[in-house]
Design a protein around this motif. Structure first.
Motif, mmCIF file in Angstrom:
data_model
loop_
_atom_site.group_PDB
_atom_site.id
_atom_site.type_symbol
_atom_site.label_atom_id
_atom_site.label_comp_id
_atom_site.label_asym_id
_atom_site.label_seq_id
_atom_site.Cartn_x
_atom_site.Cartn_y
_atom_site.Cartn_z
ATOM 1 N N ARG A 19 0.835 -1.203 0.000
ATOM 2 C CA ARG A 19 0.000 0.000 0.000
ATOM 3 C C ARG A 19 0.876 1.261 0.000
ATOM 4 N NH1 ARG A 19 -3.680 -3.546 2.352
ATOM 5 N NH2 ARG A 19 -2.764 -3.608 4.426
ATOM 6 N N THR A 20 1.966 1.221 0.770
ATOM 7 C CA THR A 20 2.878 2.364 0.813
ATOM 8 C C THR A 20 3.502 2.593 -0.550
ATOM 9 O OG1 THR A 20 3.359 1.967 3.145
ATOM 10 C CG2 THR A 20 4.929 3.324 1.928
ATOM 11 N N ARG A 21 3.900 1.510 -1.230
ATOM 12 C CA ARG A 21 4.478 1.644 -2.573
ATOM 13 C C ARG A 21 3.464 2.277 -3.535
ATOM 14 N NH1 ARG A 21 6.199 -3.692 -1.407
ATOM 15 N NH2 ARG A 21 8.407 -3.749 -0.864
ATOM 16 N N SER A 22 2.222 1.825 -3.459
ATOM 17 C CA SER A 22 1.183 2.390 -4.329
ATOM 18 C C SER A 22 1.006 3.877 -4.064
ATOM 19 C CB SER A 22 -0.147 1.669 -4.113
ATOM 20 O OG SER A 22 -0.058 0.341 -4.553
ATOM 21 N N ARG A 23 1.001 4.253 -2.787
ATOM 22 C CA ARG A 23 0.851 5.667 -2.440
ATOM 23 C C ARG A 23 2.040 6.484 -2.955
ATOM 24 N NH1 ARG A 23 -1.483 3.610 2.444
ATOM 25 N NH2 ARG A 23 0.546 3.670 3.458
ATOM 26 N N LEU A 24 3.238 5.922 -2.834
ATOM 27 C CA LEU A 24 4.429 6.632 -3.308
ATOM 28 C C LEU A 24 4.410 6.819 -4.823
ATOM 29 C CD1 LEU A 24 7.169 5.043 -1.028
ATOM 30 C CD2 LEU A 24 6.412 7.425 -1.021
ATOM 31 N N ALA A 152 10.585 17.434 -11.018
ATOM 32 C CA ALA A 152 10.416 15.999 -11.270
ATOM 33 C C ALA A 152 11.602 15.210 -10.715
ATOM 34 C CB ALA A 152 10.245 15.738 -12.761
ATOM 35 N N LEU A 153 12.812 15.731 -10.891
ATOM 36 C CA LEU A 153 14.000 15.050 -10.393
ATOM 37 C C LEU A 153 13.998 14.992 -8.873
ATOM 38 C CD1 LEU A 153 16.704 13.732 -11.106
ATOM 39 C CD2 LEU A 153 17.733 15.995 -10.988
ATOM 40 N N THR A 154 13.643 16.107 -8.235
ATOM 41 C CA THR A 154 13.580 16.134 -6.773
ATOM 42 C C THR A 154 12.555 15.131 -6.264
ATOM 43 O OG1 THR A 154 14.224 18.455 -6.745
ATOM 44 C CG2 THR A 154 13.154 17.598 -4.768
ATOM 45 N N ALA A 155 11.369 15.124 -6.886
ATOM 46 C CA ALA A 155 10.329 14.172 -6.483
ATOM 47 C C ALA A 155 10.805 12.742 -6.695
ATOM 48 C CB ALA A 155 9.048 14.425 -7.270
ATOM 49 N N GLY A 156 11.471 12.484 -7.818
ATOM 50 C CA GLY A 156 11.969 11.140 -8.098
ATOM 51 C C GLY A 156 12.983 10.674 -7.076
ATOM 52 N N VAL A 157 13.900 11.567 -6.691
ATOM 53 C CA VAL A 157 14.922 11.209 -5.699
ATOM 54 C C VAL A 157 14.269 10.919 -4.354
ATOM 55 C CG1 VAL A 157 16.845 12.141 -4.359
ATOM 56 C CG2 VAL A 157 16.809 12.419 -6.834
ATOM 57 N N LEU A 158 13.329 11.759 -3.940
ATOM 58 C CA LEU A 158 12.659 11.552 -2.650
ATOM 59 C C LEU A 158 11.847 10.259 -2.647
ATOM 60 C CD1 LEU A 158 11.478 15.197 -1.878
ATOM 61 C CD2 LEU A 158 13.366 13.945 -0.825
ATOM 62 N N ARG A 162 12.527 6.861 -0.435
ATOM 63 C CA ARG A 162 11.464 6.291 0.426
ATOM 64 C C ARG A 162 11.161 4.852 0.021
ATOM 65 N NH1 ARG A 162 9.365 4.911 4.513
ATOM 66 N NH2 ARG A 162 7.197 5.325 5.029
ATOM 67 N N LEU A 163 11.137 4.553 -1.274
ATOM 68 C CA LEU A 163 10.894 3.179 -1.729
ATOM 69 C C LEU A 163 11.989 2.236 -1.253
ATOM 70 C CD1 LEU A 163 9.600 3.697 -5.373
ATOM 71 C CD2 LEU A 163 8.343 2.658 -3.476
ATOM 72 N N ARG A 164 13.238 2.693 -1.273
ATOM 73 C CA ARG A 164 14.339 1.851 -0.786
ATOM 74 C C ARG A 164 14.157 1.541 0.690
ATOM 75 N NH1 ARG A 164 19.163 1.659 -3.965
ATOM 76 N NH2 ARG A 164 20.379 1.463 -2.054
ATOM 77 N N SER A 165 13.717 2.544 1.456
ATOM 78 C CA SER A 165 13.476 2.342 2.886
ATOM 79 C C SER A 165 12.346 1.332 3.101
ATOM 80 C CB SER A 165 13.130 3.683 3.526
ATOM 81 O OG SER A 165 12.683 3.511 4.844
ATOM 82 N N VAL A 166 11.271 1.485 2.297
ATOM 83 C CA VAL A 166 10.135 0.558 2.413
ATOM 84 C C VAL A 166 10.561 -0.857 2.023
ATOM 85 C CG1 VAL A 166 7.881 -0.039 1.416
ATOM 86 C CG2 VAL A 166 8.367 2.309 2.083
ATOM 87 N N ASP A 167 11.344 -0.990 0.958
ATOM 88 C CA ASP A 167 11.804 -2.312 0.523
ATOM 89 C C ASP A 167 12.688 -2.963 1.578
ATOM 90 O OD1 ASP A 167 10.437 -2.029 -1.831
ATOM 91 O OD2 ASP A 167 12.183 -1.418 -3.011
#
Length: 198
Positions: A19-24, A152-158, A162-167
Motif C-alpha cells: 500500500r505504501t508503494r502504491s501511495r508513493l 520531477a528530479l527532486t520528487a523522483g529522488v525523494l 522512500r521506496l528503498r526504505s520501504v523495501d
C-alpha cells in the motif's frame, strides 16, 4: 451468480508495504503533474516578461549602415570553447550627421571599404541586436523545462529514497516471518529445538 471482485484494499495478501508503494507511485505521478503545471506557468511568465523586455529594447535599437575602415580581424570574446569573433573597425552616421567609429562584429573575410549592417542605440553607439521572438521563446522554454525537470528530479529522488526504505523494511519483515514459518513448513528443526519439541 457472479462472484463480486474484492477491492484491492481488502486483499489479505496485500501488505502495508504494498500500500505504501502504491501511495508513493501515486505521489510521484502527482508531483510530475505539478511539475508540468509549474513549468508551464514559469515558461508563460518568462515569455511574457521577456517579450515586454524585448519590445522595450527594440524601441531603443536602430539599424545603421557602416563602412569598414580596415579588414576583418579576430577577437576572442565569445564563450569559452567557441570560435573567435570576426570584427573590424567601421564608421557610420546615427543620428543623422553624427559620426561614429567603433569595432563591430562583421562576417569573416570582410575587407576595408565593405558595407556592413550594425545595430546602434539611441546615441548612435554600437549595441547588441534586439532579442528575436525565437530568443524569447528559447528563454521561456529553457526556464520552464528547468523548473519541470528540477521538480520531477527532486520528487523522483525523494520517492526513490522512500521506496528503498520501504523495501528494506519489507525484506526484514519477510525474513522475520519466514524464520517463524519455514521450520514448520519444511520440517527442519530450529536451532536449539530437540526432536521431540513442538
Amino acid at each position: 451468480m457472479h462472484q463480486r471482485t474484492r477491492r484491492t484494499a481488502d486483499n489479505p495478501l496485500r501488505r502495508d508495504a504494498d500500500r505504501t508503494r502504491s501511495r508513493l507511485h501515486t505521489c510521484f505521478a502527482l508531483a510530475c503533474l505539478l511539475a508540468v503545471i509549474c513549468g508551464t506557468l514559469v515558461g508563460r511568465a518568462v515569455w511574457h516578461d521577456a517579450g515586454r523586455a524585448a519590445e522595450e529594447t527594440a524601441r531603443h535599437r536602430h539599424s545603421a549602415t557602416a563602412t569598414t575602415t580596415a579588414g576583418a580581424g579576430y577577437a576572442a570574446t565569445g564563450p569559452a570553447g567557441s570560435e573567435p569573433l570576426s570584427v573590424a573597425p567601421a564608421t557610420w552616421r546615427y543620428p543623422a550627421g553624427t559620426a561614429h567609429e567603433q569595432t563591430v562584429p562583421v562576417p569573416a573575410g570582410t575587407r576595408k571599404g565593405d558595407t556592413v549592417h550594425v545595430w546602434v542605440d539611441d546615441h548612435g553607439d554600437a549595441a547588441p541586436a534586439p532579442p528575436t521572438t525565437s530568443d524569447t521563446a528559447l528563454d521561456a522554454v529553457g526556464h520552464g523545462a528547468g523548473v519541470l525537470g528540477g521538480l520531477a528530479l527532486t520528487a523522483g529522488v525523494l520517492v526513490r529514497a522512500r521506496l528503498r526504505s520501504v523495501d528494506a523494511r519489507s525484506a526484514r519483515a519477510w525474513e522475520s516471518e519466514w524464520a517463524d514459518v519455514e521450520p514448520q513448513w519444511s520440517g527442519r528443526l530450529r536451532p536449539g529445538q530437540g526432536a521431540g519439541d513442538d
